[in-house]
Scaffold this motif. Sequence first.
Motif, short mmCIF file in Angstrom:
data_model
loop_
_atom_site.label_atom_id
_atom_site.label_comp_id
_atom_site.label_asym_id
_atom_site.label_seq_id
_atom_site.Cartn_x
_atom_site.Cartn_y
_atom_site.Cartn_z
N LEU A 64 -2.77 -3.87 -2.20
CA LEU A 64 -2.12 -3.27 -1.47
C LEU A 64 -2.02 -2.17 -1.96
CD1 LEU A 64 0.34 -5.79 0.04
CD2 LEU A 64 -1.19 -4.67 1.49
N PRO A 65 -1.57 -0.67 -1.20
CA PRO A 65 -1.09 0.34 -2.02
C PRO A 65 0.49 0.20 -2.24
CG PRO A 65 -0.70 0.15 0.21
CD PRO A 65 -1.85 -0.64 0.25
N LYS A 66 0.37 0.85 -3.26
CA LYS A 66 1.75 1.24 -3.92
C LYS A 66 2.86 2.10 -3.26
CE LYS A 66 0.95 -0.93 -8.13
NZ LYS A 66 0.10 -1.96 -7.69
N ALA A 67 4.40 1.45 -2.75
CA ALA A 67 5.28 2.65 -2.53
C ALA A 67 7.08 2.13 -3.38
CB ALA A 67 5.19 1.51 -1.06
N SER A 68 7.73 2.63 -2.80
CA SER A 68 8.82 2.73 -3.40
C SER A 68 9.96 1.00 -2.55
CB SER A 68 9.89 4.33 -2.55
OG SER A 68 10.33 3.89 -2.00
N ASN A 69 11.00 1.38 -3.08
CA ASN A 69 11.46 -0.18 -2.77
C ASN A 69 11.75 -0.36 -1.43
OD1 ASN A 69 11.56 -0.80 -5.24
ND2 ASN A 69 13.35 -0.54 -5.92
N SER A 70 11.41 -1.34 -0.99
CA SER A 70 11.81 -1.34 0.59
C SER A 70 12.03 -2.43 0.85
CB SER A 70 10.47 -1.25 1.32
OG SER A 70 9.47 -1.39 1.42
N PRO A 71 12.89 -2.70 2.22
CA PRO A 71 13.12 -4.71 2.54
C PRO A 71 12.17 -4.82 3.12
CG PRO A 71 14.11 -2.99 3.72
CD PRO A 71 14.06 -2.25 2.60
N SER A 72 11.88 -6.85 2.96
CA SER A 72 10.52 -6.80 2.91
C SER A 72 10.97 -7.35 4.57
CB SER A 72 11.13 -8.22 2.88
OG SER A 72 10.00 -9.58 3.54
N ILE B 118 -2.01 -8.96 10.04
CA ILE B 118 -3.11 -8.22 10.04
C ILE B 118 -3.72 -7.85 9.23
CG2 ILE B 118 -4.07 -6.27 11.84
CD1 ILE B 118 -2.41 -7.14 13.99
N THR B 119 -4.90 -8.45 8.48
CA THR B 119 -4.76 -7.86 7.56
C THR B 119 -6.43 -7.33 7.02
OG1 THR B 119 -3.75 -9.66 6.77
CG2 THR B 119 -5.12 -8.51 5.10
N GLY C 38 -3.18 -3.49 4.86
CA GLY C 38 -4.84 -2.87 4.40
C GLY C 38 -5.01 -3.01 3.21
N ASP C 39 -6.58 -3.07 2.82
CA ASP C 39 -6.64 -2.54 1.58
C ASP C 39 -6.66 -1.34 0.93
OD1 ASP C 39 -7.53 -4.30 -1.28
OD2 ASP C 39 -8.65 -2.92 -1.01
N THR C 40 -6.74 -0.61 0.14
CA THR C 40 -6.25 0.71 -0.55
C THR C 40 -7.85 1.21 -0.50
OG1 THR C 40 -6.79 0.37 -2.70
CG2 THR C 40 -4.41 0.66 -2.02
N VAL C 41 -8.85 0.61 -0.16
CA VAL C 41 -10.07 1.16 -0.94
C VAL C 41 -10.09 1.61 1.13
CG1 VAL C 41 -10.47 1.08 -2.84
CG2 VAL C 41 -11.46 -0.72 -0.98
N VAL C 42 -10.00 0.62 2.05
CA VAL C 42 -9.59 0.27 3.15
C VAL C 42 -10.41 1.97 4.19
CG1 VAL C 42 -7.97 -0.14 4.48
CG2 VAL C 42 -10.16 -0.83 5.56
N LEU D 252 3.40 -1.52 8.07
CA LEU D 252 3.07 -1.54 7.67
C LEU D 252 3.24 -2.20 5.76
CD1 LEU D 252 1.93 1.64 8.76
CD2 LEU D 252 1.09 -0.12 8.75
N VAL D 253 2.25 -3.16 5.69
CA VAL D 253 2.65 -4.04 3.83
C VAL D 253 2.51 -3.12 2.86
CG1 VAL D 253 2.52 -6.02 2.68
CG2 VAL D 253 2.98 -5.90 5.44
N THR D 254 3.08 -2.65 1.83
CA THR D 254 2.80 -2.31 0.87
C THR D 254 3.60 -3.38 -0.64
OG1 THR D 254 4.63 -0.60 0.39
CG2 THR D 254 3.03 0.17 2.24
N GLN D 255 2.68 -2.39 -1.90
CA GLN D 255 3.19 -3.07 -2.80
C GLN D 255 4.83 -2.28 -3.48
OE1 GLN D 255 0.20 -3.14 -5.73
NE2 GLN D 255 -0.19 -5.10 -5.11
#
Length: 134
Positions: free
Chosen positions: A44-52, A61-62, A101-105, A127-130
């Motif tokens: 997963l791509p990185k993002a700032s702190n965000s709630p689940s 959907i992956t 979505g994977d970071t390389v997709v 959108l899910v991120t790390q």
Amino acid sequence: MKVQEENELYDEINVVPMLDLAYVLLVIFIIMTTASVQGIKVNLPKASNSPSLAKPQTKAITINESGQIFLDAYPVTLDELKTRLSQLKAANPELPVVVKGDTVVQYGKVMEVLELLGQLDITQLGLVTQRLVK
């Protein structure tokens, strides 16, 4: 054939039942550990702190690194995804969906999925991120 008398002591232990039990426990252990693995692992791509954003009825959907689309860990095509999501949307008009979505997709593949969600009028979208590690 040797017949043992009633008062004669045994000089060996029968280990076959103990081995049977050990094999059964080993099989149970293997099944339980493989059953606990769920979902598709993607980078997963990185993002700032965000709630689940995940909720119990949320559909995930992956899109993995090769562009394959999964709905809750089951591989689907875009047409199958549209059919399944429209059925779920009919059952729950407020159907929440998260896209991983994977970071390389390729960006176009993610956009195809997002366009499909727009066509189905799914507004509960995430959108899910790390989390960004500092």
